[in-house]
Design a protein around this motif. Structure first.
Motif, mmCIF file in Angstrom:
data_model
loop_
_atom_site.group_PDB
_atom_site.id
_atom_site.type_symbol
_atom_site.label_atom_id
_atom_site.label_comp_id
_atom_site.label_asym_id
_atom_site.label_seq_id
_atom_site.Cartn_x
_atom_site.Cartn_y
_atom_site.Cartn_z
ATOM 1 N N GLY A 4 0.649 -1.075 -0.133
ATOM 2 C CA GLY A 4 0.183 -0.152 -0.201
ATOM 3 C C GLY A 4 1.185 1.221 -0.233
ATOM 4 N N LEU A 5 1.782 1.300 -0.596
ATOM 5 C CA LEU A 5 2.751 2.396 -0.609
ATOM 6 C C LEU A 5 2.594 3.284 -1.591
ATOM 7 N N GLU A 6 2.126 4.563 -1.787
ATOM 8 C CA GLU A 6 1.736 5.306 -2.316
ATOM 9 C C GLU A 6 3.072 5.498 -3.821
ATOM 10 N N PRO A 7 2.415 5.956 -4.519
ATOM 11 C CA PRO A 7 3.673 5.808 -5.561
ATOM 12 C C PRO A 7 4.067 7.417 -5.133
ATOM 13 N N ARG A 8 3.637 8.645 -4.037
ATOM 14 C CA ARG A 8 4.164 9.504 -4.523
ATOM 15 C C ARG A 8 5.323 9.482 -3.215
ATOM 16 N N TRP A 9 5.096 8.524 -2.315
ATOM 17 C CA TRP A 9 6.777 8.345 -1.264
ATOM 18 C C TRP A 9 7.249 7.127 -2.322
#
Length: 167
Positions: free
Chosen positions: A87-92
């Motif tokens: 669930g790591l968002e692309p922005r991170w």
């Protein structure tokens, strides 16, 4: 990635430098991750973060190899799948790559800086000042060896007989 053979060779030539810089760049990155409340929960403990750092270093070294073949793309897909699964968002991770890349480019820039080469070159060419120049008369106002506003202009005859007095 639309990189030609010359570009791939350039990336591969910088690989030893990237290898020396990647540890520091990842240290800065993981310090930031550790201090971000949104990203720190993705890691169970320091050991988990160390493992991720090692995988990240391997990934960057694969990039620095300059060979973007099927095995490289398989590796990138695996990393993307893990990011999606946890669930790591692309922005991170896009921000993470930008931070690591910024640190790498700073290090590469310092290493290949034209100023660094100029300073190195001038140190080799530095010579002591000849005695004839070091014994010049000094200006009475500023105690300098150059022509300044406090000195009266000399005639052309004086300039010819004293080379140091030339403009």
């Amino acid at each position: 990635m639309e990189m030609g053979a010359d570009q791939q060779a350039t990336v591969a030539a910088v690989r030893p430098l990237i290898e020396s810089l990647i540890g520091g760049a990842l240290d800065k990155f993981y310090d930031r991750v550790r201090n971000q409340p949104e990203t720190s929960p993705f890691f169970r403990d320091a050991g988990h973060m160390t493992s991720a750092k090692s995988a990240q270093a391997t990934h960057w070294m694969n990039i620095a190899r300059g060979q973007f073949d099927a095995s490289f793309y398989d590796s990138v897909r695996r990393i993307g799948t893990v990011h999606a699964r946890i669930g790591l968002e692309p922005r991170w991770y896009v921000g993470a790559y930008a931070l690591v890349l910024e640190n790498l480019l700073e290090g590469i820039g310092r290493h290949y800086s034209p100023w660094r080469r100029l300073v190195k070159g001038s140190a080799r060419r530095a010579r002591p000042m000849p005695a004839s120049r070091s014994s010049r008369r000094r200006c009475s106002t500023w105690n300098c060896r150059s022509r300044c506003i406090s000195r009266k202009p000399r005639s052309n005859a004086t300039r010819r007989s004293r080379p140091w007095a030339r403009r």
